[in-house]
Motif scaffolding. Structure first.
Motif, mmCIF file in Angstrom:
data_model
loop_
_atom_site.group_PDB
_atom_site.id
_atom_site.type_symbol
_atom_site.label_atom_id
_atom_site.label_comp_id
_atom_site.label_asym_id
_atom_site.label_seq_id
_atom_site.Cartn_x
_atom_site.Cartn_y
_atom_site.Cartn_z
ATOM 1 N N THR A 57 -19.698 9.070 -7.784
ATOM 2 C CA THR A 57 -18.600 8.236 -7.309
ATOM 3 C C THR A 57 -17.402 9.098 -6.928
ATOM 4 N N VAL B 277 -10.849 5.452 -0.277
ATOM 5 C CA VAL B 277 -12.244 5.137 -0.583
ATOM 6 C C VAL B 277 -13.053 5.003 0.703
ATOM 7 N N GLN B 278 -12.414 4.478 1.739
ATOM 8 C CA GLN B 278 -13.093 4.334 3.032
ATOM 9 C C GLN B 278 -13.455 5.696 3.614
ATOM 10 N N PHE C 214 -4.634 3.905 -1.663
ATOM 11 C CA PHE C 214 -5.776 4.790 -1.874
ATOM 12 C C PHE C 214 -7.074 4.001 -1.967
ATOM 13 N N GLU C 215 -7.036 2.879 -2.692
ATOM 14 C CA GLU C 215 -8.234 2.056 -2.835
ATOM 15 C C GLU C 215 -8.690 1.505 -1.485
ATOM 16 N N GLU C 216 -7.735 1.226 -0.597
ATOM 17 C CA GLU C 216 -8.093 0.681 0.713
ATOM 18 C C GLU C 216 -8.497 1.763 1.705
ATOM 19 N N TYR D 258 0.988 6.742 0.699
ATOM 20 C CA TYR D 258 0.159 5.686 0.136
ATOM 21 C C TYR D 258 0.289 5.686 -1.386
ATOM 22 N N THR E 7 0.799 -1.231 0.000
ATOM 23 C CA THR E 7 0.000 0.000 0.000
ATOM 24 C C THR E 7 0.832 1.283 0.000
ATOM 25 N N ARG F 27 -1.499 3.842 -5.149
ATOM 26 C CA ARG F 27 -2.868 3.687 -5.634
ATOM 27 C C ARG F 27 -3.606 2.559 -4.906
ATOM 28 N N PHE F 28 -2.875 1.483 -4.565
ATOM 29 C CA PHE F 28 -3.499 0.397 -3.811
ATOM 30 C C PHE F 28 -3.918 0.882 -2.421
ATOM 31 N N ASN G 273 -16.474 6.980 1.629
ATOM 32 C CA ASN G 273 -17.706 6.279 1.992
ATOM 33 C C ASN G 273 -18.193 6.686 3.378
ATOM 34 N N ASP H 120 -14.447 8.689 -8.073
ATOM 35 C CA ASP H 120 -13.711 8.965 -9.314
ATOM 36 C C ASP H 120 -14.220 10.219 -10.011
#
Length: 211
Positions: A172, A56-57, A51-53, A46, A38, A48-49, A60, A174
C-alpha cells in the motif's frame, strides 16, 4: 412584433442567461469549497484530505502503468526549539518558508502536501533519480536563501529523505510512506548530531533561556 414572438424569444434568452450566471456562481463556489477542503490554510499546499484525493491517485496510476515514482519527506530540524524560544508566529514563518521552497523546487506535475505540523510530503511520477536529487538540493538551498535574505532570528535547516520506486504487489501507499519517513528520520538524527550550525543554534537558545 405584433405576434409577440420577439418578446417570447427575449424572455427565454434572459431566463437562460440567468441560469448560466447561477451555474457559474455555483461552479466558482464549489471550487472555493474544494480548495478549503483540500488545501492547507497556512501554506496553500495540499492537506491530508487533498493527499487522499490527489496523492493516492498518482500512486494508483503509477502502479497501474508500472511507472516509477517518488515519495519525499521534508521536516524542519529543531522545530520545537524555534517555537519554544521564538514563538509560534516565527514557527509559522519557518513552515511557510519551507512550503514556498518546496513549491518553487518541484516540477509542475508533482504534488506538495503539508502532511502535518512541520512535515511535508512530495509525490510525483519520476523516471530519473537525478531529478529527485536536484529537487532535494533546491528545496534546501531555497529555504536557506530565504532565511538569509530575511535575516530570520532562528537557524532554519531541514532534513529530506526520499524513495524512488515502482509500486508493486500488494504493498500500500502507507507502507511506502512509513519507509520514506524512517529514511527521513535517520537523516534528521544525523543532522542533529553532525550539523555544527544547528547544534550551535540550539546551544544559544538554551543559554539565552538560562540567562
Amino acid at each position: 412584433i405584433e405576434s409577440g414572438k420577439i418578446k417570447v424569444f427575449m424572455d427565454s434568452l434572459n431566463m437562460n442567461l440567468d441560469k448560466l450566471k447561477q451555474n457559474m456562481v455555483l461552479e466558482n463556489l464549489n471550487a472555493r469549497l474544494r480548495d478549503l477542503y483540500t488545501r492547507d490554510s497556512l501554506t496553500g499546499l495540499y492537506n491530508r484530505f487533498g493527499f487522499e484525493e490527489e496523492g493516492v491517485q498518482v500512486f494508483n496510476d503509477c502502479k497501474k502503468r508500472r511507472k516509477p515514482m517518488v515519495l519525499m519527506f521534508t521536516d524542519i530540524n529543531r522545530m520545537k526549539v524555534i517555537n519554544d524560544y521564538y514563538g509560534h508566529l516565527q514557527g509559522d514563518v519557518a513552515i511557510k518558508t519551507v512550503a514556498e521552497a518546496i513549491k518553487r523546487s518541484i516540477p509542475e506535475h508533482w504534488l506538495a502536501i503539508r502532511f502535518g505540523g512541520d512535515e511535508f510530503l512530495v509525490v510525483g511520477q519520476c523516471d530519473d533519480e537525478n531529478e529527485i536529487l536536484s529537487v532535494k538540493a533546491n528545496i534546501t538551498e531555497n529555504a536557506q536563501e530565504t532565511s538569509r535574505k530575511m535575516s530570520y532570528p532562528f537557524y532554519l535547516s531541514i532534513s529530506c529523505g526520499y524513495m524512488h520506486f515502482i509500486p508493486e504487489g500488494e504493498r500500500t501507499l502507507d507502507s511506502y510512506i512509513m519507509n520514506v519517513d524512517e529514511k527521513m528520520y535517520d537523516i534528521k538524527a544525523d543532522m542533529h548530531k553532525n550539523d555544527t550550525e544547528l547544534r550551535a543554534f540550539v546551544d544559544r537558545c538554551k543559554k539565552s533561556r538560562f540567562n
